[in-house]
Design a protein around this motif. Structure first.
Motif, PDB file in Angstrom:
ATOM      1  N   ARG A 293       0.796  -1.227   0.000  1.00 17.51           N
ATOM      2  CA  ARG A 293       0.000   0.000   0.000  1.00 17.51           C
ATOM      3  C   ARG A 293       0.827   1.275   0.000  1.00 17.51           C
ATOM      4  O   ARG A 293       0.251   2.367  -0.001  1.00 17.51           O
ATOM      5  N   TYR A 294       2.125   1.182  -0.003  1.00 17.66           N
ATOM      6  CA  TYR A 294       2.945   2.382   0.112  1.00 17.66           C
ATOM      7  C   TYR A 294       2.770   3.320  -1.083  1.00 17.66           C
ATOM      8  O   TYR A 294       2.629   4.529  -0.923  1.00 17.66           O
ATOM      9  N   GLY A 295       2.745   2.781  -2.299  1.00 16.52           N
ATOM     10  CA  GLY A 295       2.723   3.620  -3.483  1.00 16.52           C
ATOM     11  C   GLY A 295       1.426   4.362  -3.697  1.00 16.52           C
ATOM     12  O   GLY A 295       1.415   5.418  -4.344  1.00 16.52           O
ATOM     13  N   GLU A 296       0.312   3.862  -3.163  1.00 20.26           N
ATOM     14  CA  GLU A 296      -0.997   4.464  -3.405  1.00 20.26           C
ATOM     15  C   GLU A 296      -1.590   5.125  -2.167  1.00 20.26           C
ATOM     16  O   GLU A 296      -2.760   5.520  -2.178  1.00 20.26           O
ATOM     17  N   ALA A 297      -0.816   5.268  -1.112  1.00 22.51           N
ATOM     18  CA  ALA A 297      -1.343   5.757   0.157  1.00 22.51           C
ATOM     19  C   ALA A 297      -1.548   7.265   0.136  1.00 22.51           C
ATOM     20  O   ALA A 297      -0.732   8.016  -0.415  1.00 22.51           O
ATOM     21  N   THR A 298      -2.659   7.710   0.722  1.00 25.92           N
ATOM     22  CA  THR A 298      -2.901   9.126   0.961  1.00 25.92           C
ATOM     23  C   THR A 298      -2.140   9.554   2.218  1.00 25.92           C
ATOM     24  O   THR A 298      -1.389   8.768   2.811  1.00 25.92           O
ATOM     25  N   ASP A 299      -2.345  10.798   2.633  1.00 25.03           N
ATOM     26  CA  ASP A 299      -1.666  11.276   3.833  1.00 25.03           C
ATOM     27  C   ASP A 299      -2.059  10.446   5.056  1.00 25.03           C
ATOM     28  O   ASP A 299      -1.205  10.021   5.834  1.00 25.03           O
ATOM     29  N   LEU A 300      -3.372  10.233   5.224  1.00 24.80           N
ATOM     30  CA  LEU A 300      -3.818   9.417   6.350  1.00 24.80           C
ATOM     31  C   LEU A 300      -3.379   7.968   6.176  1.00 24.80           C
ATOM     32  O   LEU A 300      -2.997   7.303   7.143  1.00 24.80           O
ATOM     33  N   GLY A 301      -3.413   7.446   4.939  1.00 23.15           N
ATOM     34  CA  GLY A 301      -2.967   6.081   4.691  1.00 23.15           C
ATOM     35  C   GLY A 301      -1.487   5.902   4.979  1.00 23.15           C
ATOM     36  O   GLY A 301      -1.069   4.876   5.539  1.00 23.15           O
ATOM     37  N   MET A 302      -0.687   6.907   4.618  1.00 27.75           N
ATOM     38  CA  MET A 302       0.737   6.836   4.915  1.00 27.75           C
ATOM     39  C   MET A 302       0.977   6.854   6.418  1.00 27.75           C
ATOM     40  O   MET A 302       1.838   6.130   6.940  1.00 27.75           O
ATOM     41  N   SER A 303       0.220   7.673   7.134  1.00 27.94           N
ATOM     42  CA  SER A 303       0.352   7.702   8.588  1.00 27.94           C
ATOM     43  C   SER A 303      -0.051   6.357   9.194  1.00 27.94           C
ATOM     44  O   SER A 303       0.574   5.880  10.147  1.00 27.94           O
ATOM     45  N   ALA A 304      -1.086   5.730   8.622  1.00 26.91           N
ATOM     46  CA  ALA A 304      -1.493   4.414   9.116  1.00 26.91           C
ATOM     47  C   ALA A 304      -0.410   3.369   8.863  1.00 26.91           C
ATOM     48  O   ALA A 304      -0.156   2.491   9.706  1.00 26.91           O
ATOM     49  N   LEU A 305       0.234   3.445   7.702  1.00 22.71           N
ATOM     50  CA  LEU A 305       1.337   2.520   7.417  1.00 22.71           C
ATOM     51  C   LEU A 305       2.494   2.741   8.387  1.00 22.71           C
ATOM     52  O   LEU A 305       3.144   1.785   8.821  1.00 22.71           O
ATOM     53  N   MET A 306       2.767   3.999   8.714  1.00 22.88           N
ATOM     54  CA  MET A 306       3.809   4.293   9.698  1.00 22.88           C
ATOM     55  C   MET A 306       3.438   3.726  11.069  1.00 22.88           C
ATOM     56  O   MET A 306       4.302   3.239  11.804  1.00 22.88           O
ATOM     57  N   ALA A 307       2.152   3.777  11.412  1.00 18.84           N
ATOM     58  CA  ALA A 307       1.712   3.195  12.679  1.00 18.84           C
ATOM     59  C   ALA A 307       1.896   1.687  12.692  1.00 18.84           C
ATOM     60  O   ALA A 307       2.305   1.098  13.697  1.00 18.84           O
ATOM     61  N   ALA A 308       1.599   1.050  11.545  1.00 17.27           N
ATOM     62  CA  ALA A 308       1.839  -0.398  11.448  1.00 17.27           C
ATOM     63  C   ALA A 308       3.330  -0.697  11.568  1.00 17.27           C
ATOM     64  O   ALA A 308       3.735  -1.675  12.223  1.00 17.27           O
ATOM     65  N   GLY A 309       4.157   0.130  10.920  1.00 21.18           N
ATOM     66  CA  GLY A 309       5.599  -0.052  11.048  1.00 21.18           C
ATOM     67  C   GLY A 309       6.080   0.151  12.473  1.00 21.18           C
ATOM     68  O   GLY A 309       6.992  -0.544  12.940  1.00 21.18           O
ATOM     69  N   LEU A 310       5.484   1.083  13.186  1.00 22.81           N
ATOM     70  CA  LEU A 310       5.845   1.305  14.590  1.00 22.81           C
ATOM     71  C   LEU A 310       5.511   0.083  15.441  1.00 22.81           C
ATOM     72  O   LEU A 310       6.306  -0.323  16.298  1.00 22.81           O
ATOM     73  N   ALA A 311       4.357  -0.525  15.191  1.00 21.61           N
ATOM     74  CA  ALA A 311       3.993  -1.733  15.933  1.00 21.61           C
ATOM     75  C   ALA A 311       4.975  -2.866  15.658  1.00 21.61           C
ATOM     76  O   ALA A 311       5.396  -3.586  16.582  1.00 21.61           O
ATOM     77  N   LEU A 312       5.358  -3.031  14.404  1.00 20.42           N
ATOM     78  CA  LEU A 312       6.335  -4.064  14.052  1.00 20.42           C
ATOM     79  C   LEU A 312       7.692  -3.757  14.672  1.00 20.42           C
ATOM     80  O   LEU A 312       8.390  -4.668  15.156  1.00 20.42           O
ATOM     81  N   PHE A 313       8.088  -2.487  14.672  1.00 16.04           N
ATOM     82  CA  PHE A 313       9.359  -2.074  15.265  1.00 16.04           C
ATOM     83  C   PHE A 313       9.394  -2.401  16.755  1.00 16.04           C
ATOM     84  O   PHE A 313      10.377  -2.960  17.264  1.00 16.04           O
ATOM     85  N   LEU A 314       8.332  -2.091  17.460  1.00 14.85           N
ATOM     86  CA  LEU A 314       8.286  -2.357  18.903  1.00 14.85           C
ATOM     87  C   LEU A 314       8.269  -3.860  19.187  1.00 14.85           C
ATOM     88  O   LEU A 314       8.945  -4.334  20.111  1.00 14.85           O
ATOM     89  N   MET A 315       7.528  -4.619  18.392  1.00 13.72           N
ATOM     90  CA  MET A 315       7.466  -6.065  18.601  1.00 13.72           C
ATOM     91  C   MET A 315       8.827  -6.707  18.356  1.00 13.72           C
ATOM     92  O   MET A 315       9.280  -7.557  19.142  1.00 13.72           O
ATOM     93  N   THR A 316       9.500  -6.307  17.296  1.00 17.13           N
ATOM     94  CA  THR A 316      10.826  -6.845  17.001  1.00 17.13           C
ATOM     95  C   THR A 316      11.824  -6.440  18.067  1.00 17.13           C
ATOM     96  O   THR A 316      12.705  -7.222  18.459  1.00 17.13           O
ATOM     97  N   LEU A 317      11.698  -5.216  18.568  1.00 16.09           N
ATOM     98  CA  LEU A 317      12.601  -4.732  19.607  1.00 16.09           C
ATOM     99  C   LEU A 317      12.454  -5.551  20.879  1.00 16.09           C
ATOM    100  O   LEU A 317      13.449  -5.930  21.518  1.00 16.09           O
ATOM    101  N   VAL A 318      11.227  -5.854  21.246  1.00 15.14           N
ATOM    102  CA  VAL A 318      10.984  -6.657  22.450  1.00 15.14           C
ATOM    103  C   VAL A 318      11.583  -8.050  22.299  1.00 15.14           C
ATOM    104  O   VAL A 318      12.228  -8.579  23.218  1.00 15.14           O
ATOM    105  N   VAL A 319      11.394  -8.663  21.128  1.00 17.36           N
ATOM    106  CA  VAL A 319      11.932 -10.008  20.896  1.00 17.36           C
ATOM    107  C   VAL A 319      13.459 -10.010  20.964  1.00 17.36           C
ATOM    108  O   VAL A 319      14.070 -10.883  21.593  1.00 17.36           O
TER     109      VAL A 319
END
Length: 338
Positions: A293-319
């Protein structure tokens, strides 16, 4: 006693023994400063990455709030989006990868460190390291065009005889119909997990092999002296010594599997619903969602993708932090640190 010896030496005219002090010269101070600076730089980079993701994700998080964790759909433009489905898919793909990678990696590490002839050992180490250097897109293409067609038969067999287990159930598959389509078994969590397992197995193998090689020689010889054969020595000395390394290497591999993107993106068929059946067509992951979804994301969609990336970043960091803690507290980790 030492004071009397020094006094007698001085009384006899001999030079007193010199006391040794640690060298606090410029080279040591420079080296210590470089090490501290490197550690601080790594920590600063991680904080900057986390801060950047939090800043870019704030718009989406302020819209979705806590529903971001529980919503399965991904419709940022309609205000209905969340990571529940992709988070479950990410974890399932990573767990399938670990189930296949850990026995393969530990068995390979044992053979290299304990059984392989010296001339073959270095070659095997180089081959394992070379597997870790292969680009993920190569694994993805191999899994999509070659491996998937061969593993569908295995998935059908598992579903036929173990479909009564919810994890192996496949909706729309009729084991009694020999002409039933095989597309329900393609692009599944099972196939993606096996491909990812081949990518994380070299990482786990390298960590475990290094730990096995550090098992105390004296304990090895003691086991042989007590009449143990090679497997008895491995079971009583090498495996207990390397327990922390095996757990730590497994969790490091898990952290790597959670973030795999291209190989998973090429294989899976994305669905934005929780898909607990690992043999069935359709799954998703956080990293593949971002790539899709990166190439077609709007401003809110891009922010949502960043939020998903933040969740993955935190989960990987904990592991990864958990893996480092386990290795540091284990006997093998304490030995390697000393």
């Amino acid at each position: 006693m030492t004071t009397r010896i020094i006094e007698r030496s001085v009384a006899a005219g001999d030079d007193p023994p010199r006391r040794l002090y640690p060298d606090q010269g410029m080279p040591d101070r420079v080296f210590r400063g470089i090490l501290r600076g490197g550690g601080a730089l790594v920590l600063a980079i991680m904080l900057l990455v986390g801060g950047f993701l939090t800043y870019r994700a704030w718009q989406a998080l302020s819209v979705a709030k806590w529903d971001f964790v529980t919503t399965e759909a991904w419709e940022p433009e309609g205000g209905n989006f969340g990571i529940a489905a992709v988070l479950v898919g990410t974890v399932l793909i990573a767990l399938v990868a670990i189930v296949f990678a850990v026995p393969l990696a530990i068995g390979t590490a044992l053979y290299i460190s304990e059984y392989a002839p010296p001339r073959l050992r270095q070659t095997l180490i180089s081959v394992v390291d070379l597997m870790a250097a292969v680009p993920s897109v190569v694994y993805g293409l191999w899994g999509l065009f070659f491996f998937q067609g061969h593993v569908v038969t295995v998935a059908r067999w598992i579903s036929t005889y173990f479909g009564w287990i919810p994890l192996f159930k496949v909706d729309g598959a009729d084991p009694r119909d020999p002409l039933a389509t095989a597309t329900v078994f393609t692009s599944s969590t099972f196939i993606a997990g096996i491909v990812v397992s081949l990518m994380v197995a070299p990482i786990i193998c390298s960590v475990v092999r290094e730990v096995f090689s550090q098992a105390p020689v004296g304990e090895r010889e003691g086991a042989y002296a007590l009449g143990a054969h090679r497997w008895g020595m491995i079971r009583s000395v090498v495996l207990p010594f390397g327990k922390g390394g095996m757990i730590g290497g497994t969790m490091l591999g898990l952290g790597r599997a959670l973030g795999e993107t291209i190989a998973v993106y090429l294989i899976i068929s994305p669905v934005f619903a929780i898909q607990p059946h690992i043999l069935q067509n359709g799954t998703s992951s956080v990293s593949s969602l971002i790539a899709l979804r990166y190439g077609e994301a709007t401003d809110l969609g891009m922010s949502a993708l960043m939020a998903a990336g933040l969740a993955l970043f935190l989960m990987t960091l904990v592991v990864n932090f958990a893996a480092s803690s386990i290795v540091a507290r284990s006997r093998s980790g304490a030995t390697s640190d000393s």
